[in-house]
Enzyme design. Structure first.
Site, PDB file in Angstrom:
ATOM      1  N   GLU A  71       0.705  -1.381   0.160  1.00 39.61           N
ATOM      2  CA  GLU A  71      -0.184   0.064   0.101  1.00 39.61           C
ATOM      3  C   GLU A  71       0.382   1.433  -0.054  1.00 39.61           C
ATOM      4  O   GLU A  71       0.530   1.915  -0.360  1.00 39.61           O
ATOM      5  CB  GLU A  71      -1.116   0.162   1.641  1.00 39.61           C
ATOM      6  CG  GLU A  71      -2.677  -0.761   1.048  1.00 39.61           C
ATOM      7  CD  GLU A  71      -1.575  -3.023   2.085  1.00 39.61           C
ATOM      8  OE1 GLU A  71      -0.846  -2.510   1.756  1.00 39.61           O
ATOM      9  OE2 GLU A  71      -2.497  -2.908   1.527  1.00 39.61           O
ATOM     10  N   PHE A  97     -12.033  -6.104  14.725  1.00 36.02           N
ATOM     11  CA  PHE A  97     -10.222  -7.308  13.394  1.00 36.02           C
ATOM     12  C   PHE A  97     -10.318  -5.872  11.934  1.00 36.02           C
ATOM     13  O   PHE A  97     -10.804  -5.550  11.504  1.00 36.02           O
ATOM     14  CB  PHE A  97     -11.327  -8.389  13.021  1.00 36.02           C
ATOM     15  CG  PHE A  97     -10.070  -9.047  11.900  1.00 36.02           C
ATOM     16  CD1 PHE A  97      -9.202  -9.547  12.394  1.00 36.02           C
ATOM     17  CD2 PHE A  97     -10.417  -9.184  10.845  1.00 36.02           C
ATOM     18  CE1 PHE A  97      -7.887  -9.632  11.470  1.00 36.02           C
ATOM     19  CE2 PHE A  97      -9.564  -9.268   9.764  1.00 36.02           C
ATOM     20  CZ  PHE A  97      -8.240 -10.135  10.264  1.00 36.02           C
ATOM     21  N   GLN A  98      -8.920  -6.270  12.376  1.00 36.04           N
ATOM     22  CA  GLN A  98      -8.558  -5.124  11.713  1.00 36.04           C
ATOM     23  C   GLN A  98      -9.115  -2.998  10.818  1.00 36.04           C
ATOM     24  O   GLN A  98      -9.281  -2.989  10.405  1.00 36.04           O
ATOM     25  CB  GLN A  98      -8.429  -5.564   9.809  1.00 36.04           C
ATOM     26  CG  GLN A  98      -7.898  -7.001   9.248  1.00 36.04           C
ATOM     27  CD  GLN A  98      -7.650  -7.021   7.528  1.00 36.04           C
ATOM     28  OE1 GLN A  98      -8.748  -6.566   7.085  1.00 36.04           O
ATOM     29  NE2 GLN A  98      -6.641  -7.518   8.150  1.00 36.04           N
ATOM     30  N   LYS A 111     -17.740  -0.181   6.000  1.00 37.45           N
ATOM     31  CA  LYS A 111     -17.977  -1.211   5.401  1.00 37.45           C
ATOM     32  C   LYS A 111     -19.950  -1.246   4.908  1.00 37.45           C
ATOM     33  O   LYS A 111     -19.927  -1.180   3.991  1.00 37.45           O
ATOM     34  CB  LYS A 111     -17.293  -2.372   5.907  1.00 37.45           C
ATOM     35  CG  LYS A 111     -18.469  -4.215   4.902  1.00 37.45           C
ATOM     36  CD  LYS A 111     -17.417  -4.795   5.548  1.00 37.45           C
ATOM     37  CE  LYS A 111     -18.047  -6.041   4.529  1.00 37.45           C
ATOM     38  NZ  LYS A 111     -17.487  -6.878   3.683  1.00 37.45           N
ATOM     39  N   MET A 156      24.307   7.708   1.315  1.00 33.52           N
ATOM     40  CA  MET A 156      24.243   9.284   1.993  1.00 33.52           C
ATOM     41  C   MET A 156      25.045   9.516   3.567  1.00 33.52           C
ATOM     42  O   MET A 156      25.324  10.255   3.941  1.00 33.52           O
ATOM     43  CB  MET A 156      23.526   9.835   1.439  1.00 33.52           C
ATOM     44  CG  MET A 156      23.037  11.676   2.360  1.00 33.52           C
ATOM     45  SD  MET A 156      24.190  12.415   1.326  1.00 33.52           S
ATOM     46  CE  MET A 156      23.158  13.799   0.141  1.00 33.52           C
TER      47      MET A 156
END
Ligand SMILES: Cc1ncc(C[n+]2csc(CCOP(=O)(O)OP(=O)(O)O)c2C)c(N)n1
Ligand SMILES: [Mg+2]
Lengths: 160, 564
Positions: free
Chosen positions: B50, B112-113, B162, B478
């Site tokens: 993502e 959940f989630q 949802k 760097m």
């Protein structure tokens, strides 16, 4: 330098967090904060007292204005304004102190709003100096609990 | 007729002209994916992470100027977007990220989630929303695109539970929107503009300081006119690269920590610094109290909070850079009898002298491959094809900024504000979605590339001819450079010799790849890479301890440059 900001904001979830975050993310301290809805539907007024140098205060003003939920920012300073704060003070009281507490409350035009056999709860309103003054007098007599609202403020209307 | 939330989502995106959604599906957005499946207008680009999806949307947005759009699931899908959001926020990139969320009755229950993505993303988005009622969905999407793309652009997140995806409502997409607390200033204050014109025309040693805001507002033509008309030399920031053609005689290149000698010296001796869409970042200013000590400062910016934030400005001018300059340019007509070339002669001669004193240079007498040489060669081989160059973060990023000659805006994609390793590769892929016909080159470090290398799968899946060049020094270069210069060569945790065989890695995805180690291979390999039709990865083993110069040590003033 202290400054009072009066901010008209959208009244919905997350607004307080955005404002608080603006201060915390930059390490600016909020000295007092009060929020409540105003007469216009869907809007609230927040009064914030903060401290900083001129540059910091200017940034805070701009950052507040930049927030999408902020409709208007009023900074109190140059123009004359009225400020008020309210405090609820719960005092330990006994035979020896009651009269003295009442006398002080009277001088400051406060009110006793709750009484028990060993306590008074006092309401007092005024500018912050007045609240500070009554507190310093009551302190030696035994303050049990203190709640201050933080400042609210408004610009004075121009008098002709 | 009533539509479901999922259908309203799709219809709204169509109204916004969205072509692509980048992301990964999940339980909390399965209804949205089902709706996507049943239509052909909006293409879903399935990424492998993502974070990369957000960088792709960001690269698409920076290259095209259109908002990039992301769709991810709740919980981990949502939290994975945070680095992408912060990257876009720092560089003012318009993106809209949709995150799935658990059904509204479960919000706050540690379902959940479930993640409080609205809370978490608040400090790294321009604005965010939780849609609780399907009747608010269309207007929320309209607001999100409006906020993301106007004023000082930035990322906006919409959290989309949802149950709202399946609930039904009448679909009506608002034509226009007004948000009462959001009124960016676009036009300049005419009085202030006149003051600035006066300051510019009376300055002896004026200097233009052009930042990313100039590119966002599309002010490059106006800046060109202003510079040419009044013969004002121009430097850019990293984000401003391309806003002024770097092959022009008035271009001083980039200034700041790894800026050119002439640009940094010009800052220290100019008497008027005209900043356009820049924010006086510490990487540009060096020690603030020593910055531009002889100069009055003009600051044109759409964001009032950028003005006088780090440096006290003498002429603040809030507005859109392009509009403000359009309003300003005609006022110089009054001075058309002035021979600006003649007036500027001493100043431009001084700059020419600085230019000749210290040019960007590197040692060419080696067999090893010098990274600067690779970039210079690439610039030479691609000068007629107007490509998009995307970089990761590190030394290689600075070498691109220094040695590639950019002539147009929106051709360099780089994470300037946040400095996000792992940005460049997916951003380059996103740009390729925006411009099928434009070549896209990703210049990566070996360290950064490993932060999103899984997206090799994405370029294969969608057959995107992204060309990747890894400048491989086996170091987090760097950081190693700082350790060498300021920490007594104690190379703590910067050796990354343990790494995949990038050629085999690419080949395992079916991508053509090659490795080179010698200078004489560079041109041939680059020619092959440029000509190849399809994705290509070139692993360039470079001089391991090459450093980026000039360098102004952090916190030093600009004239204290380490030159070699
Ligand atoms: C996500 C992230 N983690 C850490 C850093 C700190 N950092 C800046 S540059 C750099 C090294 C980059 O190495 P590489 O990609 O190989 O580029 P090089 O400097 O060697 O060209 C690191 C670790 C960063 N910018 N971003
Ligand atoms: Mg490296």
């Amino acid at each position: 330098m202290k400054r009072i900001y009066s901010i008209i904001v959208e009244n919905h979830a997350g607004v307080l967090s955005r404002i608080a975050n603006l201060f915390s993310a930059r390490g600016y301290n909020i000295e007092s904060l009060s929020v409540a809805p105003i007469n216009e539907e869907g809007l609230s007024r927040m009064t914030i007292v903060t401290e900083g140098n001129e540059q910091v205060l200017e940034q805070i003003g701009k950052q507040l204005n930049k927030l999408i939920d902020v409709i208007k920012v009023i900074q109190f300073g140059e123009e004359p304004y009225v400020e008020r704060e309210m405090a609820l003070i719960k005092m330990h009281t006994d035979m020896n102190t009651r009269a003295e507490v009442l006398r002080i409350v009277d001088i400051f035009r406060g009110k006793v709003v709750d009484v028990s056999h060993d306590s008074y709860t006092i309401e007092v309103t005024g500018d912050s100096d007045k609240i500070d003054a009554i507190l310093s007098l009551l302190e030696p007599l035994g303050i049990k609990e203190l709640a201050r609202t933080g400042k609210v403020a408004m610009i004075r209307e121009k008098k002709r | 007729m009533k539509l479901t939330g999922a259908e309203i989502f799709i219809e709204s995106l169509k109204k916004e002209g969205v072509e692509y959604l980048f992301g990964i599906p999940g339980g909390a957005i399965i209804d949205l994916h089902d709706a996507l499946y049943r239509q052909d207008d909006i293409k879903f680009i399935l990424t492998r992470h993502e974070q990369a999806a957000v960088h792709m949307a960001d690269g698409y947005a920076r290259a095209t100027g259109k908002p990039g759009v992301v769709l991810v699931t709740s919980g981990p899908g949502a939290t994975n977007t945070l680095t992408g959001l912060a990257t876009a926020y720092m560089d003012s990139v318009p993106i809209v990220v949709f995150t799935g969320q658990v059904p509204t009755p479960l919000i706050g229950n540690d379902a959940f989630q479930e993640a409080d993505i609205v809370g978490m993303s608040r400090p790294c988005t321009k604005y965010n929303f939780l849609v609780k009622d399907v009747n608010d969905l269309a207007i929320t999407i309209k607001k999100a695109f409006h906020i993301a793309t106007t004023g000082r652009p930035g990322p906006v997140l919409i959290d989309f539970p949802k149950d709202v995806q399946v609930a039904k409502a009448e679909f009506k997409y608002p034509e226009t929107i007004h948000i009462r607390g959001y009124n960016p200033t676009y036009h300049g204050n005419p009085k202030q503009i006149r003051k600035v014109v006066k300051a510019i025309t009376s300055a002896k040693k004026p200097l233009l300081y052009v930042g990313g805001g100039a590119i966002i507002s599309g002010a490059h033509e106006e800046i060109y006119k202003l510079a040419k008309k009044l013969q004002i030399p121009v430097f850019t920031t990293l984000m401003g690269i391309g806003a002024f053609p770097e092959d022009d005689e008035l271009s001083l290149g980039m200034a700041g920590m790894h800026g050119t000698y002439r640009a940094n010296m010009a800052i220290q001796y100019c008497d008027l610094l005209i900043s356009i869409g820049a924010r006086f970042d510490d990487r540009v200013t060096g020690k603030v109290s020593d910055f531009a000590p002889y100069a009055k400062i003009v600051h044109i910016d759409i964001d009032p909070t950028s003005i006088s934030k780090n440096i006290k400005v003498d002429y603040p001018l809030v507005g859109d850079a392009k509009l403000v300059l359009q309003e300003m340019l005609p006022l110089f007509d009054e001075y058309s009898s002035v021979d600006w070339k003649e007036v500027r002669k001493p100043w431009l001669e001084q700059i020419e002298k600085w230019k000749n004193e210290h040019k960007l240079a590197y040692d060419m007498q080696t067999d090893e491959i010098k990274p600067q040489y690779v970039i210079e060669k690439l610039a030479e081989l691609t000068k007629d094809e107007d490509p998009i160059i995307s970089t990761e973060v590190g030394q290689h990023q600075m070498w691109v900024a220094q040695f590639y000659t950019f002539k147009k805006p929106r051709r360099l994609l780089t994470s300037g504000g946040l400095g996000t390793m792992g940005y460049g590769f997916p951003a380059g892929i996103g740009a390729k979605f925006g411009f099928e016909d434009k070549p896209v080159y990703v210049i990566a470090g070996d360290g950064s590339f490993q932060m999103n290398e899984q997206e090799l799968a994405t370029i294969v899946a969608y057959n995107k001819a992204v060309k990747t060049i890894i400048l491989n020094n086996g170091y987090l270069g760097m950081v190693r450079q700082w350790q060498q210069l300021f920490y007594g060569r104690r190379y703590a945790n910067t050796n990354i010799e343990v790494q995949p065989d990038f050629v085999k890695l690419a080949e395992s995805y079916g991508i053509k790849a090659r490795r080179i180690r010698k200078k004489e291979e560079v041109e041939d390999a680059l020619r092959e890479l440029v000509a190849y039709k399809g994705p290509y990865l070139l692993d360039v083993i470079i001089a391991r301890e090459e450093n980026v110069y000039p360098m102004v040590p952090a916190g030093a003033s600009l004239n204290n440059m380490l030159l070699t």
